[in-house]
Design a protein around this motif. Structure first.
Motif, PDB file in Angstrom:
ATOM      1  N   PHE A 115       0.826  -1.208   0.000  1.00  0.00           N
ATOM      2  CA  PHE A 115       0.000   0.000   0.000  1.00  0.00           C
ATOM      3  C   PHE A 115       0.860   1.259   0.000  1.00  0.00           C
ATOM      4  O   PHE A 115       0.535   2.250  -0.660  1.00  0.00           O
ATOM      5  CB  PHE A 115      -0.936   0.004   1.209  1.00  0.00           C
ATOM      6  CG  PHE A 115      -2.035  -1.017   1.130  1.00  0.00           C
ATOM      7  CD1 PHE A 115      -2.266  -1.729  -0.027  1.00  0.00           C
ATOM      8  CD2 PHE A 115      -2.837  -1.272   2.213  1.00  0.00           C
ATOM      9  CE1 PHE A 115      -3.276  -2.672  -0.127  1.00  0.00           C
ATOM     10  CE2 PHE A 115      -3.863  -2.208   2.147  1.00  0.00           C
ATOM     11  CZ  PHE A 115      -4.073  -2.910   0.970  1.00  0.00           C
ATOM     12  N   THR A 116       1.957   1.225   0.742  1.00  0.00           N
ATOM     13  CA  THR A 116       2.836   2.390   0.815  1.00  0.00           C
ATOM     14  C   THR A 116       3.475   2.692  -0.531  1.00  0.00           C
ATOM     15  O   THR A 116       3.488   3.846  -0.992  1.00  0.00           O
ATOM     16  CB  THR A 116       3.926   2.163   1.872  1.00  0.00           C
ATOM     17  OG1 THR A 116       3.321   1.994   3.162  1.00  0.00           O
ATOM     18  CG2 THR A 116       4.879   3.349   1.928  1.00  0.00           C
ATOM     19  N   LEU A 117       4.010   1.667  -1.185  1.00  0.00           N
ATOM     20  CA  LEU A 117       4.641   1.871  -2.488  1.00  0.00           C
ATOM     21  C   LEU A 117       3.627   2.347  -3.523  1.00  0.00           C
ATOM     22  O   LEU A 117       3.943   3.166  -4.388  1.00  0.00           O
ATOM     23  CB  LEU A 117       5.310   0.577  -2.954  1.00  0.00           C
ATOM     24  CG  LEU A 117       6.522   0.127  -2.128  1.00  0.00           C
ATOM     25  CD1 LEU A 117       7.042  -1.214  -2.629  1.00  0.00           C
ATOM     26  CD2 LEU A 117       7.635   1.166  -2.178  1.00  0.00           C
ATOM     27  N   ASN A 118       2.402   1.831  -3.436  1.00  0.00           N
ATOM     28  CA  ASN A 118       1.376   2.225  -4.393  1.00  0.00           C
ATOM     29  C   ASN A 118       0.952   3.677  -4.203  1.00  0.00           C
ATOM     30  O   ASN A 118       0.917   4.461  -5.156  1.00  0.00           O
ATOM     31  CB  ASN A 118       0.166   1.300  -4.255  1.00  0.00           C
ATOM     32  CG  ASN A 118      -0.900   1.575  -5.294  1.00  0.00           C
ATOM     33  OD1 ASN A 118      -1.766   2.424  -5.097  1.00  0.00           O
ATOM     34  ND2 ASN A 118      -0.839   0.864  -6.404  1.00  0.00           N
ATOM     35  N   THR A 119       0.640   4.048  -2.972  1.00  0.00           N
ATOM     36  CA  THR A 119       0.197   5.427  -2.740  1.00  0.00           C
ATOM     37  C   THR A 119       1.338   6.415  -2.927  1.00  0.00           C
ATOM     38  O   THR A 119       1.113   7.549  -3.366  1.00  0.00           O
ATOM     39  CB  THR A 119      -0.416   5.568  -1.335  1.00  0.00           C
ATOM     40  OG1 THR A 119      -1.033   6.858  -1.219  1.00  0.00           O
ATOM     41  CG2 THR A 119       0.626   5.428  -0.234  1.00  0.00           C
ATOM     42  N   ALA A 120       2.571   6.010  -2.628  1.00  0.00           N
ATOM     43  CA  ALA A 120       3.715   6.897  -2.859  1.00  0.00           C
ATOM     44  C   ALA A 120       3.875   7.195  -4.341  1.00  0.00           C
ATOM     45  O   ALA A 120       4.233   8.327  -4.717  1.00  0.00           O
ATOM     46  CB  ALA A 120       4.990   6.268  -2.307  1.00  0.00           C
ATOM     47  N   ALA A 121       3.601   6.213  -5.211  1.00  0.00           N
ATOM     48  CA  ALA A 121       3.711   6.436  -6.648  1.00  0.00           C
ATOM     49  C   ALA A 121       2.675   7.454  -7.119  1.00  0.00           C
ATOM     50  O   ALA A 121       2.993   8.383  -7.872  1.00  0.00           O
ATOM     51  CB  ALA A 121       3.534   5.110  -7.400  1.00  0.00           C
TER      52      ALA A 121
END
Length: 243
Positions: A115-121
């Motif tokens: 979730f972190t990598l996705n929302t950071a993108a």
């Protein structure tokens, strides 16, 4: 007739989703969902700010890897990313013999990473667009005052970009809240996982999932209210003066 009513009442009392036990499941699921989404958004926001700045760099060795990262994570489904991280960690050679395995073997942390990598993108692209939209006059004025690049970014560009990005970022927060429903596929007892458990135990799909939908709806309205409040406070100077 009285016996029939008594049987129906007993059945409802045994299977209703509104008893203390099932409400406890929903409470646990709500706490897990809020914790997962909140941590992912906070960490993702911290990562997105420097990535958004680097995304606008003129040096290709800086901006191209960031572009590739955002392209991949925005161009593939979050569910696939979750599966790859959750199941793929096992195949990393030697990781089960390290202290990291004590953390990664729990499903919460692989889900948090996904979730972190996705929302950071997504947040990187939102902030990158907001930074690019900074009026040139503001930058020239900052340079005329003799501000260094770092001071200009901290005092002029980033605050201005954050205000412009606020509506789009609010949509990203809501998207992450709704996307968190897939966490239950990796055995996390979030809101959707609690509804699945109640459905499997009491055979009440409509009651279980409608109740969870109502909770998501309330959370969404709360987020909308918060961002509308922030927009009114931070973008008040853009409103025309009342006659």
């Amino acid at each position: 007739m009285e016996a029939l009513i008594a049987n129906i009442t007993e059945l409802l009392s045994d299977n209703t989703i509104f008893n203390m036990q099932t409400l406890g499941y929903y409470g646990q699921g709500l706490a897990t969902t809020v914790q997962l989404v909140f941590l992912a958004l906070v960490i993702g926001l911290v990562l997105a700010v420097p990535l958004a700045i680097g995304r606008g760099s003129k040096r290709k060795w800086i901006k191209l890897p960031i572009f590739f990262y955002t392209y991949v994570f925005r161009g593939t489904p979050l569910l696939v990313q979750l599966y790859l991280i959750y199941y793929g960690v096992v195949f990393v050679e030697g990781i089960q013999d390290t202290w990291l395995w004590l953390i990664l073997e729990k499903p919460f942390y692989p889900a948090l990473i996904a979730f972190t990598l996705n929302t950071a993108a997504y947040t990187t692209e939102i902030f990158h667009g907001a930074i690019k939209a900074t009026p040139r006059g503001e930058i020239e004025a900052a340079r005329a005052y003799g501000m260094s690049w770092g001071l200009m970014m901290r005092r002029i560009v980033l605050p201005s970009a954050f205000r412009r990005a606020l509506p789009s970022y609010g949509n990203e927060v809501i998207f992450m809240l709704h996307a968190s429903a897939i966490a239950s596929v990796v055995t996390i007892m979030d809101l959707t996982g609690a509804a699945r458990f109640v459905y499997a135990r009491y055979y009440a799909p409509f009651e279980a999932f409608l109740f969870v939908a109502a909770i998501y709806l309330c959370l969404t309205f709360a987020i909308l209210f918060l961002f509308r409040f922030l927009e009114k406070r931070l973008l008040a100077h853009l409103k025309p003066a009342s006659q």
